[in-house]
Design a protein around this motif. Structure first.
Motif, PDB file in Angstrom:
ATOM      1  N   UNK B  81      79.444 101.564   0.254  1.00 30.60           N
ATOM      2  CA  UNK B  81      78.781 100.547   0.767  1.00 30.60           C
ATOM      3  C   UNK B  81      78.969  98.966   1.178  1.00 30.60           C
ATOM      4  N   UNK B  82      80.789  98.925   0.630  1.00 28.51           N
ATOM      5  CA  UNK B  82      81.130  98.093   1.063  1.00 28.51           C
ATOM      6  C   UNK B  82      81.530  98.271   2.672  1.00 28.51           C
ATOM      7  N   UNK B  83      81.663  99.065   2.772  1.00 27.49           N
ATOM      8  CA  UNK B  83      81.882  99.293   4.547  1.00 27.49           C
ATOM      9  C   UNK B  83      80.713  99.251   5.285  1.00 27.49           C
ATOM     10  N   UNK B  84      79.638  99.533   4.876  1.00 26.09           N
ATOM     11  CA  UNK B  84      78.457  98.893   4.792  1.00 26.09           C
ATOM     12  C   UNK B  84      78.896  97.748   5.841  1.00 26.09           C
ATOM     13  N   UNK B  85      78.867  96.816   4.479  1.00 25.70           N
ATOM     14  CA  UNK B  85      78.922  95.325   4.794  1.00 25.70           C
ATOM     15  C   UNK B  85      80.109  94.804   5.423  1.00 25.70           C
ATOM     16  N   UNK B  86      80.723  95.680   6.005  1.00 24.02           N
ATOM     17  CA  UNK B  86      81.944  95.075   7.219  1.00 24.02           C
ATOM     18  C   UNK B  86      81.393  95.167   8.492  1.00 24.02           C
ATOM     19  N   UNK B  87      80.798  96.755   8.507  1.00 29.02           N
ATOM     20  CA  UNK B  87      80.414  97.364   9.878  1.00 29.02           C
ATOM     21  C   UNK B  87      79.125  96.367  10.239  1.00 29.02           C
ATOM     22  N   UNK B  88      78.632  95.634   8.709  1.00 28.57           N
ATOM     23  CA  UNK B  88      77.590  94.373   9.961  1.00 28.57           C
ATOM     24  C   UNK B  88      77.730  93.345  10.187  1.00 28.57           C
ATOM     25  N   UNK B  89      78.111  93.279   9.544  1.00 25.81           N
ATOM     26  CA  UNK B  89      79.126  91.741   9.978  1.00 25.81           C
ATOM     27  C   UNK B  89      80.438  91.180  10.475  1.00 25.81           C
ATOM     28  N   UNK B  90      80.813  92.548  10.028  1.00 24.64           N
ATOM     29  CA  UNK B  90      82.273  91.741  10.978  1.00 24.64           C
ATOM     30  C   UNK B  90      82.664  92.562  12.103  1.00 24.64           C
ATOM     31  N   UNK B  91      82.651  91.765  13.208  1.00 21.92           N
ATOM     32  CA  UNK B  91      82.541  92.709  14.653  1.00 21.92           C
ATOM     33  C   UNK B  91      83.638  93.039  15.379  1.00 21.92           C
ATOM     34  N   UNK B  92      84.895  92.244  14.426  1.00 18.40           N
ATOM     35  CA  UNK B  92      86.184  92.287  15.101  1.00 18.40           C
ATOM     36  C   UNK B  92      86.593  93.760  14.620  1.00 18.40           C
ATOM     37  N   UNK B  93      87.299  94.562  15.885  1.00 19.12           N
ATOM     38  CA  UNK B  93      87.751  96.114  15.195  1.00 19.12           C
ATOM     39  C   UNK B  93      88.951  95.184  14.185  1.00 19.12           C
ATOM     40  N   UNK B  94      89.860  94.783  14.057  1.00 15.90           N
ATOM     41  CA  UNK B  94      91.363  94.379  14.016  1.00 15.90           C
ATOM     42  C   UNK B  94      90.641  93.766  12.455  1.00 15.90           C
ATOM     43  N   UNK B  95      90.227  93.183  12.423  1.00 16.05           N
ATOM     44  CA  UNK B  95      90.124  92.209  10.818  1.00 16.05           C
ATOM     45  C   UNK B  95      88.865  93.589   9.787  1.00 16.05           C
ATOM     46  N   UNK B  96      87.891  94.285  10.540  1.00 12.10           N
ATOM     47  CA  UNK B  96      87.618  95.018  10.243  1.00 12.10           C
ATOM     48  C   UNK B  96      88.515  96.151   9.859  1.00 12.10           C
ATOM     49  N   UNK B  97      89.613  96.830  10.698  1.00  8.90           N
ATOM     50  CA  UNK B  97      90.181  97.736  10.064  1.00  8.90           C
ATOM     51  C   UNK B  97      91.266  97.596   8.675  1.00  8.90           C
ATOM     52  N   UNK B  99      90.155  95.025   6.442  1.00 12.57           N
ATOM     53  CA  UNK B  99      88.779  94.733   5.208  1.00 12.57           C
ATOM     54  C   UNK B  99      88.492  96.114   4.746  1.00 12.57           C
ATOM     55  N   UNK B 100      88.692  97.366   5.934  1.00  7.03           N
ATOM     56  CA  UNK B 100      88.487  98.673   5.379  1.00  7.03           C
ATOM     57  C   UNK B 100      89.932  98.994   4.307  1.00  7.03           C
ATOM     58  N   UNK B 101      90.767  98.856   4.976  1.00  3.54           N
ATOM     59  CA  UNK B 101      92.226  98.932   4.256  1.00  3.54           C
ATOM     60  C   UNK B 101      91.444  98.743   3.146  1.00  3.54           C
ATOM     61  N   UNK B 102      91.886  96.902   2.885  1.00  2.00           N
ATOM     62  CA  UNK B 102      91.961  96.436   1.348  1.00  2.00           C
ATOM     63  C   UNK B 102      90.823  97.141   0.927  1.00  2.00           C
ATOM     64  N   UNK B 103      89.477  96.806   1.380  1.00  2.00           N
ATOM     65  CA  UNK B 103      88.966  98.166   0.411  1.00  2.00           C
ATOM     66  C   UNK B 103      89.359  99.275  -0.260  1.00  2.00           C
ATOM     67  N   UNK B 104      89.680  99.711   0.822  1.00  5.12           N
ATOM     68  CA  UNK B 104      90.410 101.009   0.076  1.00  5.12           C
ATOM     69  C   UNK B 104      91.598 101.371  -1.167  1.00  5.12           C
ATOM     70  N   UNK B 105      92.221 100.514  -0.398  1.00  4.03           N
ATOM     71  CA  UNK B 105      93.505 100.138  -2.172  1.00  4.03           C
ATOM     72  C   UNK B 105      93.369  98.896  -3.176  1.00  4.03           C
TER      73      UNK B 105
END
Lengths: 143, 121
Positions: B81-97, B99-105
């Protein structure tokens, strides 16, 4: 041979300040965006949820600490603020659960008509807000 | 309509999200059942919920196993669910990465804590 995805059309003529306030979001749309917001709230407050699980089940002493958070406060946070945050969590959980059941029902029963989308969205909002109000009244000791 | 499956399929992703879509629903249903299981036991408790009664709900082996499964299900559900949110709203690849790593940790940390609490009961 596989083909690359076609470029999707993009609409960038929507201004968040001038257009969004006048755009009417249907009930199903409200349920949808609240589903996301409630999920994100619970994700961000996950440490608080685990803390409440930890203190409430670990021991009698920690259970007293758990109760105290709602009666006298938690650290520098007053009890009323703890209750407001927990009420937010209660709403988020109820909305997310009911909206989720609606999703699964639509998937399983192929209930994808426009009418069902609207009526079930209204039911979701009424149920989640009603139950939140009821549990909130209990949380704040109104009954 | 032109053929868009098999060797002519339009490539949009690695596995078209079916696995995540299904996981989202299966884990969601599991959490609903868990909610009903806990709620039922709370409602069947007579009088105020004391520490013994509350902790007792989670201390049987059946409830421990179920709660453990639900923790894992929750982590998977939130990740999708949270990855869906990042993929929809965060277009900058670096920032998305990031946020995704933060989500996992964030998720794995909370999961470890919750499991620790559960298994020392």
């Amino acid at each position: 041979m596989t083909q690359l995805a076609k470029k999707r059309p993009e609409f960038r003529n929507i201004n968040a300040l001038t257009d969004l306030p006048s755009y009417r979001l249907p009930a199903a749309g409200i349920v949808s965006i609240l589903h996301r917001i409630s999920g994100l709230i619970m994700f961000l407050l996950l440490p608080l949820i685990v803390w409440m699980f930890d203190t409430s089940v670990s021991s009698e002493i920690s259970f007293a600490k758990f109760s105290a958070a709602f009666n006298v406060g938690l650290g520098f946070l007053p009890a009323v603020l703890v209750k407001v945050v927990v009420l937010g969590l209660i709403w988020a959980y109820l909305h997310h659960l009911i909206a989720g059941v609606r999703h699964v029902y639509m998937d399983v029963c192929h209930a994808v008509t426009k009418e069902f989308g609207k009526s079930s969205a209204i039911v979701t909002l009424v149920l989640s807000l009603g139950l939140t109000a009821g549990l909130g009244a209990k949380l704040f000791g109104l009954y | 309509m032109s053929v868009n499956y098999g060797s002519k399929r339009v490539v949009v992703g690695a596995h078209y999200g079916l696995r995540d879509w299904l996981a989202q629903r299966v884990t969601g249903v599991l959490m609903v059942l868990f909610t009903l299981a806990v709620l039922g036991q709370v409602l069947l408790t007579s009088g105020d919920i004391s520490y013994d009664k509350w902790a007792g709900i989670f201390s049987t082996q059946f409830m421990k196993a179920l709660t453990f499964s639900v923790f894992i299900a929750l982590a998977i559900h939130v990740w999708v669910g949270v990855r869906d949110i990042w993929m929809d709203y965060v277009k900058v690849v670096g920032l998305r990465l990031v946020l995704q790593v933060f989500t996992l940790v964030w998720l794995v940390s909370c999961l470890g804590w919750a499991i620790q609490v559960l298994w020392r009961l």
